[in-house]
Design a protein around this motif. Sequence first.
Motif, PDB file in Angstrom:
ATOM      1  N   GLU A 185     -39.963  33.179  21.869  1.00 41.07           N
ATOM      2  CA  GLU A 185     -40.111  31.638  22.285  1.00 41.07           C
ATOM      3  C   GLU A 185     -40.172  31.380  23.920  1.00 41.07           C
ATOM      4  O   GLU A 185     -39.530  30.563  24.364  1.00 41.07           O
ATOM      5  CB  GLU A 185     -39.469  30.560  21.660  1.00 41.07           C
ATOM      6  CG  GLU A 185     -39.900  30.541  19.956  1.00 41.07           C
ATOM      7  CD  GLU A 185     -39.017  29.671  19.272  1.00 41.07           C
ATOM      8  OE1 GLU A 185     -37.941  29.194  19.936  1.00 41.07           O
ATOM      9  OE2 GLU A 185     -39.276  29.520  18.043  1.00 41.07           O
ATOM     10  N   GLY A 186     -40.384  32.545  24.450  1.00 41.90           N
ATOM     11  CA  GLY A 186     -40.312  32.360  26.064  1.00 41.90           C
ATOM     12  C   GLY A 186     -39.018  32.682  26.634  1.00 41.90           C
ATOM     13  O   GLY A 186     -38.917  32.746  28.076  1.00 41.90           O
ATOM     14  N   ARG A 187     -38.283  33.183  25.756  1.00 44.37           N
ATOM     15  CA  ARG A 187     -36.750  33.569  26.373  1.00 44.37           C
ATOM     16  C   ARG A 187     -36.402  34.875  26.006  1.00 44.37           C
ATOM     17  O   ARG A 187     -37.075  35.731  24.919  1.00 44.37           O
ATOM     18  CB  ARG A 187     -35.868  32.690  25.597  1.00 44.37           C
ATOM     19  CG  ARG A 187     -36.082  31.154  25.879  1.00 44.37           C
ATOM     20  CD  ARG A 187     -35.449  30.610  27.075  1.00 44.37           C
ATOM     21  NE  ARG A 187     -34.128  30.657  27.433  1.00 44.37           N
ATOM     22  CZ  ARG A 187     -33.528  30.386  28.534  1.00 44.37           C
ATOM     23  NH1 ARG A 187     -34.199  30.362  29.584  1.00 44.37           N
ATOM     24  NH2 ARG A 187     -32.298  30.566  28.714  1.00 44.37           N
ATOM     25  N   LEU A 188     -35.649  35.791  26.890  1.00 47.06           N
ATOM     26  CA  LEU A 188     -35.454  37.119  26.618  1.00 47.06           C
ATOM     27  C   LEU A 188     -33.767  37.361  26.231  1.00 47.06           C
ATOM     28  O   LEU A 188     -33.011  36.435  26.340  1.00 47.06           O
ATOM     29  CB  LEU A 188     -35.633  37.998  27.870  1.00 47.06           C
ATOM     30  CG  LEU A 188     -37.012  37.872  28.527  1.00 47.06           C
ATOM     31  CD1 LEU A 188     -36.905  38.717  29.696  1.00 47.06           C
ATOM     32  CD2 LEU A 188     -38.035  38.593  27.637  1.00 47.06           C
ATOM     33  N   HIS A 189     -33.576  37.973  25.445  1.00 50.30           N
ATOM     34  CA  HIS A 189     -32.549  38.172  24.611  1.00 50.30           C
ATOM     35  C   HIS A 189     -32.192  39.752  24.629  1.00 50.30           C
ATOM     36  O   HIS A 189     -32.737  40.434  24.019  1.00 50.30           O
ATOM     37  CB  HIS A 189     -32.383  37.605  23.078  1.00 50.30           C
ATOM     38  CG  HIS A 189     -32.676  36.509  22.960  1.00 50.30           C
ATOM     39  ND1 HIS A 189     -31.891  35.237  22.866  1.00 50.30           N
ATOM     40  CD2 HIS A 189     -34.055  35.629  23.009  1.00 50.30           C
ATOM     41  CE1 HIS A 189     -32.792  33.964  22.696  1.00 50.30           C
ATOM     42  NE2 HIS A 189     -33.993  34.251  22.600  1.00 50.30           N
ATOM     43  N   LEU A 190     -30.977  40.100  25.158  1.00 48.17           N
ATOM     44  CA  LEU A 190     -30.460  41.384  24.996  1.00 48.17           C
ATOM     45  C   LEU A 190     -29.540  41.618  23.733  1.00 48.17           C
ATOM     46  O   LEU A 190     -28.472  40.843  23.677  1.00 48.17           O
ATOM     47  CB  LEU A 190     -29.746  41.943  26.206  1.00 48.17           C
ATOM     48  CG  LEU A 190     -29.282  43.318  26.285  1.00 48.17           C
ATOM     49  CD1 LEU A 190     -30.379  44.135  26.391  1.00 48.17           C
ATOM     50  CD2 LEU A 190     -28.306  43.516  27.334  1.00 48.17           C
ATOM     51  N   VAL A 191     -29.997  42.643  22.940  1.00 44.30           N
ATOM     52  CA  VAL A 191     -29.156  42.620  21.506  1.00 44.30           C
ATOM     53  C   VAL A 191     -28.892  44.140  21.067  1.00 44.30           C
ATOM     54  O   VAL A 191     -29.496  44.996  21.921  1.00 44.30           O
ATOM     55  CB  VAL A 191     -29.851  41.963  20.298  1.00 44.30           C
ATOM     56  CG1 VAL A 191     -29.992  40.431  20.505  1.00 44.30           C
ATOM     57  CG2 VAL A 191     -31.349  42.726  20.151  1.00 44.30           C
ATOM     58  N   ALA A 192     -27.966  44.243  20.553  1.00 42.97           N
ATOM     59  CA  ALA A 192     -27.781  45.697  20.104  1.00 42.97           C
ATOM     60  C   ALA A 192     -28.907  46.212  19.214  1.00 42.97           C
ATOM     61  O   ALA A 192     -29.330  45.347  18.375  1.00 42.97           O
ATOM     62  CB  ALA A 192     -26.391  45.867  19.406  1.00 42.97           C
ATOM     63  N   ALA A 193     -29.278  47.491  19.436  1.00 39.51           N
ATOM     64  CA  ALA A 193     -30.374  47.802  18.517  1.00 39.51           C
ATOM     65  C   ALA A 193     -29.992  47.592  17.057  1.00 39.51           C
ATOM     66  O   ALA A 193     -30.805  47.459  16.043  1.00 39.51           O
ATOM     67  CB  ALA A 193     -30.742  49.243  18.784  1.00 39.51           C
ATOM     68  N   ALA A 194     -28.702  47.983  16.708  1.00 40.35           N
ATOM     69  CA  ALA A 194     -28.294  47.651  15.245  1.00 40.35           C
ATOM     70  C   ALA A 194     -28.373  46.268  14.539  1.00 40.35           C
ATOM     71  O   ALA A 194     -28.231  46.264  13.349  1.00 40.35           O
ATOM     72  CB  ALA A 194     -26.783  48.339  15.248  1.00 40.35           C
ATOM     73  N   SER A 195     -28.437  45.551  15.503  1.00 40.64           N
ATOM     74  CA  SER A 195     -28.538  44.030  14.951  1.00 40.64           C
ATOM     75  C   SER A 195     -30.109  43.655  14.286  1.00 40.64           C
ATOM     76  O   SER A 195     -30.057  42.727  13.554  1.00 40.64           O
ATOM     77  CB  SER A 195     -28.211  43.054  16.086  1.00 40.64           C
ATOM     78  OG  SER A 195     -29.535  43.131  16.953  1.00 40.64           O
ATOM     79  N   GLY A 196     -30.937  44.694  14.704  1.00 41.88           N
ATOM     80  CA  GLY A 196     -32.184  44.764  14.016  1.00 41.88           C
ATOM     81  C   GLY A 196     -32.530  45.058  12.716  1.00 41.88           C
ATOM     82  O   GLY A 196     -33.530  45.021  12.407  1.00 41.88           O
ATOM     83  N   ASP A 197     -31.484  45.830  12.207  1.00 36.60           N
ATOM     84  CA  ASP A 197     -31.762  46.571  11.079  1.00 36.60           C
ATOM     85  C   ASP A 197     -32.765  47.463  10.994  1.00 36.60           C
ATOM     86  O   ASP A 197     -33.738  47.366  10.144  1.00 36.60           O
ATOM     87  CB  ASP A 197     -31.858  45.607   9.732  1.00 36.60           C
ATOM     88  CG  ASP A 197     -30.573  44.692   9.578  1.00 36.60           C
ATOM     89  OD1 ASP A 197     -29.380  45.158   9.611  1.00 36.60           O
ATOM     90  OD2 ASP A 197     -30.774  43.654   9.127  1.00 36.60           O
ATOM     91  N   PRO A 198     -32.835  48.277  11.873  1.00 39.47           N
ATOM     92  CA  PRO A 198     -33.855  49.113  12.132  1.00 39.47           C
ATOM     93  C   PRO A 198     -34.423  50.095  11.015  1.00 39.47           C
ATOM     94  O   PRO A 198     -33.238  50.380  10.125  1.00 39.47           O
ATOM     95  CB  PRO A 198     -33.644  50.084  13.302  1.00 39.47           C
ATOM     96  CG  PRO A 198     -31.793  49.935  13.313  1.00 39.47           C
ATOM     97  CD  PRO A 198     -31.631  48.752  12.799  1.00 39.47           C
ATOM     98  N   GLU A 199     -35.660  50.134  10.660  1.00 36.73           N
ATOM     99  CA  GLU A 199     -36.077  50.923   9.449  1.00 36.73           C
ATOM    100  C   GLU A 199     -37.029  51.971  10.035  1.00 36.73           C
ATOM    101  O   GLU A 199     -37.994  51.455  11.014  1.00 36.73           O
ATOM    102  CB  GLU A 199     -36.591  49.973   8.324  1.00 36.73           C
ATOM    103  CG  GLU A 199     -35.838  49.079   7.755  1.00 36.73           C
ATOM    104  CD  GLU A 199     -36.430  48.053   6.857  1.00 36.73           C
ATOM    105  OE1 GLU A 199     -37.653  48.282   6.477  1.00 36.73           O
ATOM    106  OE2 GLU A 199     -35.808  47.226   6.293  1.00 36.73           O
ATOM    107  N   ALA A 200     -37.279  52.980   9.557  1.00 33.39           N
ATOM    108  CA  ALA A 200     -38.037  53.999   9.911  1.00 33.39           C
ATOM    109  C   ALA A 200     -39.667  53.461   9.543  1.00 33.39           C
ATOM    110  O   ALA A 200     -39.508  52.716   8.596  1.00 33.39           O
ATOM    111  CB  ALA A 200     -37.984  55.375   9.220  1.00 33.39           C
TER     112      ALA A 200
END
Length: 315
Positions: A116-131
């Motif tokens: 929504e037009g804003r940039l957020h710096l987050v830890a990669a783990a917070s996105g529950d990464p999946e292959a």
Amino acid sequence: MLDTIAAPAAVRAVERGGSADAMWAEVAASGFLDALVGEDAGGAGLPLAVANALWQELGRRAVPLPVGETMIARALLAAAGRPIPDGPVALAVAGQDRRTVVPFGRVAHHVLVESEGRLHLVAAASGDPEATGVTGDLSAVMRWDALPGADAFAAPETGLRALAAVLRAALIAGAADRLVEMTAAYANERIQFGKPIGRQQALQQTMAVMAEDAVAARIASQLGCGGAFPPSLAAAATAKSVAGKAAARIAASAHAVHGAIGISEEHDLQLFTRRLHAWRLADGSESYWNRRLGRLRLASDTGSVDFARAELFPA
């Protein structure tokens, strides 16, 4: 440096889940990560045109790290006066359901997410990464139900995707150049019916068109990075659509000349053709960017030549 740290064996090791820490340490020590950061913030303050050359070299070697993404993220964070984290940073544009495929998400420590037009710096783990399920793919499927708003800041006017698009175009151009060299070398070495297959007129025609596509991708990526940081929407659309269209044809031609050996895991060809297909789709395919470019053209009351001059070759 890249020849030393990103040899094909090292690239394969990272794709199989090996540590990329030593490789990243060499990249960080080189100083290139702050090439786009302003001099007032301790960086080199270099233009995108200079970064383009480095990004092409990353593509030529299939470097399995988000080096270009981190360069972009560090420049945006520094310009906004935000702290810059250590480690690799990936780029992502959150979809309507907050779910998105993040290139190099498997090896990133942080992700700079536009929402929504804003940039957020987050830890990669917070996105529950999946292959993603694609063999060797370093992308990850991530999802954020909520993003922290305290340190968020405005995204560039043209959006994070435009910056990511010119990066992908440069990576495609570098990998395409490498594939032309590999294919020509193989055609001159492979003997069939008593002579190199590269002497066959049909293969010569295929490789000539392949080389033309590689040059088109290179010129398009240079146009995309020829202006200011961040790039204009027209420059990003042109770079990504031309490079993306060329990527599919170059990959197909490389495999046509190499034959069965090119699809084997042991051969280096697939390291580059897999990336061409992935980078073609990442951050908008050519159809996505062609629509964006078409809307810009239709909104202009100038002729097509004047439109191209104004949008791609600003004073």
